[in-house]
Design a protein around this motif. Sequence first.
Motif, PDB file in Angstrom:
ATOM      1  N   ALA A 158       1.037  -1.235  -0.025  1.00 49.03           N
ATOM      2  CA  ALA A 158      -0.123  -0.002  -0.056  1.00 49.03           C
ATOM      3  C   ALA A 158       0.708   1.323   0.062  1.00 49.03           C
ATOM      4  CB  ALA A 158      -0.925  -0.043   1.113  1.00 49.03           C
ATOM      5  N   ARG A 159       0.133   2.400  -0.519  1.00 46.64           N
ATOM      6  CA  ARG A 159       1.006   3.493  -0.461  1.00 46.64           C
ATOM      7  C   ARG A 159       0.671   4.173   0.760  1.00 46.64           C
ATOM      8  NH1 ARG A 159       3.423   5.436  -4.417  1.00 46.64           N
ATOM      9  NH2 ARG A 159       2.425   3.950  -6.075  1.00 46.64           N
ATOM     10  N   THR A 160       1.948   4.779   1.606  1.00 50.92           N
ATOM     11  CA  THR A 160       1.765   5.138   3.041  1.00 50.92           C
ATOM     12  C   THR A 160       2.424   6.742   2.819  1.00 50.92           C
ATOM     13  OG1 THR A 160       3.995   4.135   3.497  1.00 50.92           O
ATOM     14  CG2 THR A 160       1.711   3.258   4.114  1.00 50.92           C
ATOM     15  N   GLY A 161       3.390   7.033   1.684  1.00 49.96           N
ATOM     16  CA  GLY A 161       3.804   8.245   1.429  1.00 49.96           C
ATOM     17  C   GLY A 161       2.743   9.301   0.674  1.00 49.96           C
ATOM     18  N   PRO A 162       2.109  10.240   1.462  1.00 47.46           N
ATOM     19  CA  PRO A 162       1.455  11.044   0.838  1.00 47.46           C
ATOM     20  C   PRO A 162       1.881  11.735  -0.488  1.00 47.46           C
ATOM     21  CG  PRO A 162       1.274  11.593   3.174  1.00 47.46           C
ATOM     22  CD  PRO A 162       2.286  10.645   2.880  1.00 47.46           C
ATOM     23  N   GLY A 163       1.396  11.690  -1.645  1.00 48.73           N
ATOM     24  CA  GLY A 163       1.566  12.279  -2.640  1.00 48.73           C
ATOM     25  C   GLY A 163       2.938  11.684  -3.495  1.00 48.73           C
ATOM     26  N   SER A 164       3.414  10.168  -3.078  1.00 44.80           N
ATOM     27  CA  SER A 164       4.220   9.588  -3.505  1.00 44.80           C
ATOM     28  C   SER A 164       3.814   9.022  -4.843  1.00 44.80           C
ATOM     29  CB  SER A 164       4.776   8.447  -2.520  1.00 44.80           C
ATOM     30  OG  SER A 164       3.772   7.363  -2.494  1.00 44.80           O
ATOM     31  N   ARG A 165       4.802   8.506  -5.737  1.00 49.53           N
ATOM     32  CA  ARG A 165       4.644   8.047  -6.906  1.00 49.53           C
ATOM     33  C   ARG A 165       5.500   6.714  -7.262  1.00 49.53           C
ATOM     34  NH1 ARG A 165       2.242  10.604 -10.830  1.00 49.53           N
ATOM     35  NH2 ARG A 165       3.651   9.801 -12.427  1.00 49.53           N
ATOM     36  N   ARG A 166       4.939   5.923  -7.986  1.00 50.72           N
ATOM     37  CA  ARG A 166       5.774   4.637  -8.475  1.00 50.72           C
ATOM     38  C   ARG A 166       6.421   4.144  -7.297  1.00 50.72           C
ATOM     39  NH1 ARG A 166       4.009   2.877 -12.695  1.00 50.72           N
ATOM     40  NH2 ARG A 166       5.843   2.038 -13.297  1.00 50.72           N
ATOM     41  N   HIS A 167       7.558   3.882  -7.535  1.00 50.50           N
ATOM     42  CA  HIS A 167       8.290   2.729  -6.354  1.00 50.50           C
ATOM     43  C   HIS A 167       8.418   3.337  -4.928  1.00 50.50           C
ATOM     44  CE1 HIS A 167       9.444   2.153 -10.504  1.00 50.50           C
ATOM     45  NE2 HIS A 167       9.362   0.796 -10.385  1.00 50.50           N
ATOM     46  N   ARG A 168       8.306   4.886  -4.826  1.00 51.19           N
ATOM     47  CA  ARG A 168       8.401   5.573  -3.719  1.00 51.19           C
ATOM     48  C   ARG A 168       7.380   5.420  -2.733  1.00 51.19           C
ATOM     49  NH1 ARG A 168      11.147   7.997  -7.589  1.00 51.19           N
ATOM     50  NH2 ARG A 168      13.485   8.305  -7.314  1.00 51.19           N
ATOM     51  N   GLY A 169       7.420   5.610  -1.518  1.00 46.79           N
ATOM     52  CA  GLY A 169       6.565   5.691  -0.521  1.00 46.79           C
ATOM     53  C   GLY A 169       5.447   4.549  -0.440  1.00 46.79           C
ATOM     54  N   LEU A 170       6.000   3.390  -0.527  1.00 47.31           N
ATOM     55  CA  LEU A 170       5.071   2.187  -0.412  1.00 47.31           C
ATOM     56  C   LEU A 170       5.423   1.559   0.838  1.00 47.31           C
ATOM     57  CD1 LEU A 170       5.311   0.789  -4.204  1.00 47.31           C
ATOM     58  CD2 LEU A 170       3.370   2.048  -3.013  1.00 47.31           C
ATOM     59  N   SER A 171       4.642   0.604   1.360  1.00 52.84           N
ATOM     60  CA  SER A 171       4.899  -0.047   2.626  1.00 52.84           C
ATOM     61  C   SER A 171       4.206  -1.588   2.493  1.00 52.84           C
ATOM     62  CB  SER A 171       4.383   0.627   4.047  1.00 52.84           C
ATOM     63  OG  SER A 171       5.125   1.752   4.076  1.00 52.84           O
TER      64      SER A 171
END
Length: 427
Positions: A183-196
């Motif tokens: 899931a995407r935990t980084g607000p405003g993150s895209r692609r491979h970044r901000g995932l957990s």
Amino acid sequence: MDFSFGAEDEELRGRARTWLAGHLVGPYGDARGLGGPGGEHEGVASRRGWERELGRGGWIGQGWDLPAGRYGQRRLPLTGQVVWAEEYAALRAPGRVGHIGENLLAPTLIAHGSREQQDRFLPGIARGEELWCQGYSEPDAGSDLAGIRTTAVRDPVDGLPRVTGQKIWTSLARDADWCFVLARTGPGSRRHRGLSFLLVPMDQPGRIEVRPIRQLTGTSEFSEVFFDGAVAAETVGGEGNGWAVAMGLLALERGVSTLVQQIGFAAELERVLAAHLAREAAGAGDPVLRDRLVRQWAELRTMRWNALRTLGSGRSAGSVGPVGSAGVAGGAGGAAAVGEAVGAPSVAKLLWGGWHRRLGELAVQVRGAAASAGPTAWAPGLPYEGGLDAEQRLFLFTRADTIYGGSDEIQRNIIAERVLGLPGEPR
């Protein structure tokens, strides 16, 4: 590579055969052969009981990179794991319902999780008591996994992530106790970044809904899962590091489990060959079809030796993580070993996906016209279940082999860009 079975392996073979024969009785004996491709709906209650029986015998977690017995499991070398798989297939033991937890999540926790997370989740898997499913793909993010939109926001009161979104093609979701979710935990993150990489209990009425997806076979191994503020109990590998954890898990998916899968393929091929030989004996043989079956047998042998070579070279090149991991620490193997470690899983997927699909085609060709006529399943308004025979179900189910688990197109891109160094696709 010298891959041979020694005296200890053969002694293990005898013990495994004796144990299986002595425990495949009663409802477990009745479940023999159930749960194959397209048959995950078969004998679920008996197969869940069988999972616990395997746990009591210490047969779950043989390849975990942990001291033997920490969670009640045996610790077997690669050859021992293959021996067990061969005997398991030879006696047509029930299809495993715990393989996602044992072969995907557990090695991932061992490689990326904390000791506390291992102590919390591995015992339930080793005992065969807790089943897992995988929450990766989404309607608009299947092969392009980096495009997922499911989010997880920490609750201001308890600090736990709350998951909202939709996952699709989730195997065994109806029976699973837990789901590992990207899931995407980084607000405003895209692609491979901000995932957990999150661990989510499935028993959350009103927060998780599972809708079975009806397949060509009429069964529903896969489901779509809707999360509406579902609580995630744990984050593995740290928040924002989900992509690295997820990719490590996908590499494990094509390790030793590939050999186990091929043993099942061999049993399917034997049944198709037996049907063809019966037709030849009756004077209805087809020399062209016979040639294709021989080629199919030779290709399966080639896949087996390629898998053994890859696993052996990975271990000698300083593989990191559990047996079957595609990660390489460099050193002995150098750049060549790294390239092979990255590309080997994709090569394996291309090989077995196309091979199994062709086997499904051969299964119905051997049957001839009878394969396309007769079952009540084809009558409008009637369910498929119970109306298809084994060959028909194999043919329909294998239509998806070159798509699920990473489509052929994606695997070729990985090999071209990450191993051969060819220019990437325009994006």
